[in-house]
Design a protein around this motif. Structure first.
Motif, PDB file in Angstrom:
ATOM      1  N   LEU A 192       0.856  -1.174   0.000  1.00 19.19           N
ATOM      2  CA  LEU A 192       0.000   0.000   0.000  1.00 19.19           C
ATOM      3  C   LEU A 192       0.897   1.230   0.000  1.00 19.19           C
ATOM      4  CD1 LEU A 192      -1.643  -2.343   1.572  1.00 19.19           C
ATOM      5  CD2 LEU A 192      -3.146  -0.476   2.254  1.00 19.19           C
TER       6      LEU A 192
ATOM      7  N   HIS B 234       1.443   5.558   0.194  1.00 19.83           N
ATOM      8  CA  HIS B 234       0.920   6.801   0.758  1.00 19.83           C
ATOM      9  C   HIS B 234       1.897   7.921   0.406  1.00 19.83           C
ATOM     10  CE1 HIS B 234      -1.220   9.545   3.192  1.00 19.83           C
ATOM     11  NE2 HIS B 234      -0.593   9.365   4.350  1.00 19.83           N
TER      12      HIS B 234
ATOM     13  N   SER C 266     -12.714   3.661  -1.382  1.00 16.73           N
ATOM     14  CA  SER C 266     -11.805   2.679  -0.791  1.00 16.73           C
ATOM     15  C   SER C 266     -11.020   3.244   0.378  1.00 16.73           C
ATOM     16  CB  SER C 266     -10.831   2.167  -1.849  1.00 16.73           C
ATOM     17  OG  SER C 266     -10.041   3.243  -2.334  1.00 16.73           O
ATOM     18  N   CYS C 267     -11.094   4.537   0.620  1.00 18.06           N
ATOM     19  CA  CYS C 267     -10.287   5.147   1.673  1.00 18.06           C
ATOM     20  C   CYS C 267     -11.051   6.293   2.333  1.00 18.06           C
ATOM     21  CB  CYS C 267      -8.976   5.669   1.091  1.00 18.06           C
ATOM     22  SG  CYS C 267      -7.913   6.441   2.320  1.00 18.06           S
TER      23      CYS C 267
ATOM     24  N   LEU D  83      -4.074  -1.800  -5.270  1.00 20.11           N
ATOM     25  CA  LEU D  83      -4.569  -0.868  -4.265  1.00 20.11           C
ATOM     26  C   LEU D  83      -4.231   0.547  -4.708  1.00 20.11           C
ATOM     27  CD1 LEU D  83      -3.507  -2.848  -1.129  1.00 20.11           C
ATOM     28  CD2 LEU D  83      -5.841  -2.228  -1.680  1.00 20.11           C
TER      29      LEU D  83
ATOM     30  N   VAL E 285      -2.803   6.813  -2.203  1.00 24.54           N
ATOM     31  CA  VAL E 285      -3.597   7.827  -1.538  1.00 24.54           C
ATOM     32  C   VAL E 285      -2.882   9.167  -1.617  1.00 24.54           C
ATOM     33  CG1 VAL E 285      -4.597   8.562   0.642  1.00 24.54           C
ATOM     34  CG2 VAL E 285      -4.631   6.169   0.001  1.00 24.54           C
TER      35      VAL E 285
ATOM     36  N   TRP F  14      -8.226   2.233   5.087  1.00 21.68           N
ATOM     37  CA  TRP F  14      -8.271   1.500   3.822  1.00 21.68           C
ATOM     38  C   TRP F  14      -9.244   0.325   3.959  1.00 21.68           C
ATOM     39  CZ3 TRP F  14      -2.849   3.196   3.818  1.00 21.68           C
ATOM     40  CH2 TRP F  14      -2.497   3.882   2.643  1.00 21.68           C
TER      41      TRP F  14
ATOM     42  N   ILE G 190      -8.534  -4.596   1.911  1.00 24.41           N
ATOM     43  CA  ILE G 190      -7.121  -4.893   1.736  1.00 24.41           C
ATOM     44  C   ILE G 190      -6.950  -6.353   1.341  1.00 24.41           C
ATOM     45  CG2 ILE G 190      -6.423  -3.158   3.429  1.00 24.41           C
ATOM     46  CD1 ILE G 190      -5.911  -5.458   5.373  1.00 24.41           C
TER      47      ILE G 190
END
Length: 763
Positions: free
Chosen positions: A186, A188, A236-237, A224, A227, A216, A219
């Motif tokens: 994932l 960020h 999704s977030c 994915l 963000v 999130w 998962i």
């Protein structure tokens, strides 16, 4: 051997399955505390390095797993307590999670280890999968990922996933039985500081360095979405914004309906996931490090950066009990500690130990002095030395306790505090305070406050006379002052006053160390590179000797007529020098950086704490990896150490002999810079045997630093000069000038000989 100090600063604790016990990683052991009383009931001993993980088995109610930097994984029955199983993967374990599949009888440990023999020279951290039931056990297991350094592993409550955060990424693996773990990443845009798995859903909560909390969903998918600040509203977030500082704690409630988030400001916020409503809970006094739930929904535990473990009543967050540890010293973010390290002399002499009781006084970051019993590993009391609200932080003014001295019987304490503009110790308000112990209140009460005792100069050290009500303070301005307590018998100890008794200096040189002799008749002062001996009652200079090349930062009387001088300067050759006061000559010396000196009355033995940052390189031994110092036990008459013990975090450490009255033995107490400590008998056969393991290797490395020269110390041209009298006087020999000191010493020596050989002496 007694260990203690820190409770759980770097490792998460764990509740027992019945929520009646709390397990804390304490140095090389796991301490077990009663939730009902907050008292320690047992400990798990056996690891030879700090314990980094404790996991309570979810099925077996009284069993737990531990992992340590010694490379071993142990399985315990903590109700007895006793060791059941042990596994060695031969690599330091920084974090561990367990996956147990009962039907297939598989037992998998996922560990975060440090591997210096890695193919890539820049990637020393590794995530490995170890099957503990394989015979033989594969050394280190299978490598899943390599990183720059070991990272903490987090496992989902269901055991389906585990992961680590690395910079702006989170790497997640599935724990499928019989298959190699499959990795998902994932991404960020900010530095990720903490994350947590939902107890029942495929949901992940993430906290970053800006104070934002992200959720999130779903998962485990192959793809994915990254963000950013613009797409935080995607389905999704979800993003929560409230904290002003980095998020340090995240934990879902047991039913998964709420999320708890905590940050460096000490605030804990509850977020309702369905409605996104928030509730700010009562703020802690210190930044949050860990927050865990128990099987009892009304109980939880919070661990704070001030080394206090709180047992909380939920949902009100009322503190039911606190398990206190030694609080941290002055924080770097106040600008004080980092500044004083660059000065010629150390202004962080903020630990004082009473040898007769084992009580230690620690200066803490919240302007307090914490009294801690090293023998029982419990807090005695905490004294607020200076008020905090009169110095607002936004004006750039800081307040710090720069020196502490505790009397031998624990009845008197002296503190020095300085308020200063950040990065500048000059021009601030300096206060010298005398405190007396009040038995009824079991705490110290202020007796006398003296503002600006050395004009505007900061006090760098304080020492108390063990035989009379007298103290000495030295400052960065180059002078020293002796202080005495009034002798009015009609006054209580709380009403007594301390006044200045004498003032002195030596050729306007900076005074860098001060100490009274055991019987209080002499005062030794270091004027930078010169050692001076004074009469504390008359403030007369008696002798000057020891012209050195490096400033003397520590002085201590040892044995019968010996004086130990030492330094620890980063940009100058260090030294450990032992002087014979009978002749004022240098007896022997080493080129060692000395952090602390410990001496004992009526004993020729003394111990020093040497800082050896290149120990593992010069000794070229694996057993010294991670160790940066050593405790050396000497006899004043011989330069060869009696025993040597290697230690960790020696820089900034403290050392003292402590009398254990219950066992009638003398222990040696070592407190490192992280306030972890150990007490041991330096004269026992077992301790000396432990020393012998690394004695020869370490002695060879240290002996290279020994100075072979035994040149006679030159006396000053006019050693009789004082600030008050400049006339030439006829000074008698040292033995005659200091008759009180030598009479007491020779008397003690004769008494010791009579006790050892009663038939060979007659009255």
């Amino acid at each position: 051997m007694i260990r203690g100090g820190r409770n759980c600063i770097t490792s998460s604790p764990a509740f027992s399955n019945d929520a009646k016990k709390l397990l804390l990683c304490t140095a090389n052991s796991v301490s077990i505390f009663s939730v009902a009383t907050g008292l320690k009931v047992a400990s798990l001993e056996g690891h030879t390095a700090p314990v980094t993980t404790v996991i309570v088995d979810p099925i077996l109610p009284e069993d737990c797993w531990t992992a340590s930097l010694d490379g071993k994984i142990r399985f315990w029955d903590f109700s007895v307590p006793s060791l059941t199983l042990a596994f060695d993967i031969h690599l330091p374990i920084y974090s561990m999670v367990m996956f147990t599949c009962r039907p297939s009888r598989s037992l998998i440990a996922y560990v975060s280890v440090e591997e210096y023999s890695s193919v890539s020279k820049d990637l020393f951290g590794q995530i490995r999968r170890v099957s503990l039931l394989d015979e033989p056990l594969l050394s280190g297991g299978d490598t899943l990922k390599e990183m720059e350094e070991p990272k903490s592993i987090v496992m989902s409550p269901s055991g389906e996933f585990f992961g680590v955060c690395q910079g702006c990424k989170i790497h997640i693996w599935s724990t499928s039985v019989g298959k190699m773990a499959k990795e998902t990443t994932l991404h960020h845009t900010q530095l990720i500081t903490v994350f947590a798995f939902h107890p029942t859903k495929r949901m992940l909560a993430v906290g970053d360095a800006t104070g934002r909390v992200l959720i999130w969903k779903d998962i485990g998918d192959v793809k994915l979405t990254s963000v950013t600040s613009e797409d935080a509203a995607e389905s999704s977030c979800t993003a929560f914004n409230w904290h002003s500082d980095e998020v340090t704690v995240l934990n879902f409630s047991s039913d998964g309906a709420s999320l708890y988030s905590g940050s460096k400001e000490g605030a804990l916020v509850v977020w309702e996931l369905d409605t996104e409503k928030k509730q700010v809970l009562p703020m802690m006094e210190s930044p949050l490090l860990y927050f865990i739930f128990s099987s009892d929904p009304t109980l939880s535990s919070a661990i704070c950066a001030d080394n206090q473990v709180h047992i909380l009543k939920m949902p009100s967050m009322e503190i039911l009990r606190t398990i206190p540890g030694i609080k941290p010293r002055i924080l770097d973010r106040f600008g004080f500690l980092s500044y004083v390290k660059t000065m010629l002399i150390s202004l962080t002499r903020t630990v004082s130990i009473d040898p007769s009781s084992g009580i230690a006084a620690f200066s803490t970051a919240n302007h307090c002095v914490q009294l801690y019993n090293l023998l029982s590993d419990t807090e005695v009391t905490e004294i607020q030395v200076c008020e905090r609200d009169h110095q607002p932080e936004d004006d750039g003014v800081r307040v710090a306790v720069t020196a502490i001295a505790l009397s031998r019987n624990g009845s008197l304490m002296t503190t020095a505090e300085t308020s200063f503009a950040e990065g500048n110790l000059s021009g601030g308000l300096v206060s010298l305070k005398f405190w007396v112990f009040v038995p009824d209140k079991k705490t110290f009460s202020i007796s006398t406050v003296i503002n600006q005792p050395h004009s505007e100069a900061a006090i760098t050290a304080i020492d108390l006379n063990s035989r009379r009500s007298m103290a000495v303070s030295i400052s960065s301005a180059g002078d020293f002052k002796t202080w005495v307590c009034n002798s009015d018998k009609n006054l209580t100890a709380e009403d007594s006053n301390w006044i200045c008794h004498g003032v002195g200096s030596y050729k306007r040189k900076q005074i860098t160390a001060a100490t009274f002799c055991p019987d209080g008749s002499l005062l030794a002062l270091a004027a930078t590179t010169v050692i001076t001996i004074w009469n504390p009652l008359t403030t007369e200079l008696l002798f000057v000797f020891g012209k050195l090349h490096t400033p003397v930062l520590q002085l201590s009387f040892a044995g019968i007529g010996f004086l130990v001088a030492a330094s620890c300067c980063p940009h100058a050759p260090p030294h450990l020098s032992v002087y014979d006061l009978m002749t004022l000559d240098l007896s022997w010396s080493y080129r060692l950086s000395i952090e602390a000196i410990a001496t004992k009355e009526r004993s020729s033995y003394f111990a020093v704490l040497a800082w050896l940052p290149d120990l593992s390189v010069k000794a070229n031994e694996e057993i010294f990896r991670g160790k940066d110092g050593a405790i050396l036990l000497f006899d004043t008459s011989c330069p060869k150490p009696v025993a040597i013990w290697t230690v960790m975090e020696a820089s900034g450490g403290s050392l003292s002999f402590v009398e254990d009255s219950e066992k009638s033995q003398t222990l040696l107490a070592y407190v490192n810079r992280s306030n972890e400590y150990v007490l041991f008998d330096p004269y026992s056969d077992e301790t000396l045997k432990t020393s012998a393991k690394d004695y020869e290797v370490l002695l060879e490395a240290i002996s290279k630093k020994r100075k072979r020269s035994r040149k006679k110390t030159l006396l000053a041209e006019r050693p009789w000069e004082t600030k008050f009298c400049g006339s030439t006087l006829s000074i008698p020999p040292f033995r005659d000038a200091c008759s009180a000191f030598f009479a007491s010493k020779m008397g003690k020596k004769i008494c010791e000989r009579v006790e050892m050989h009663p038939d060979s002496h007659s009255l």
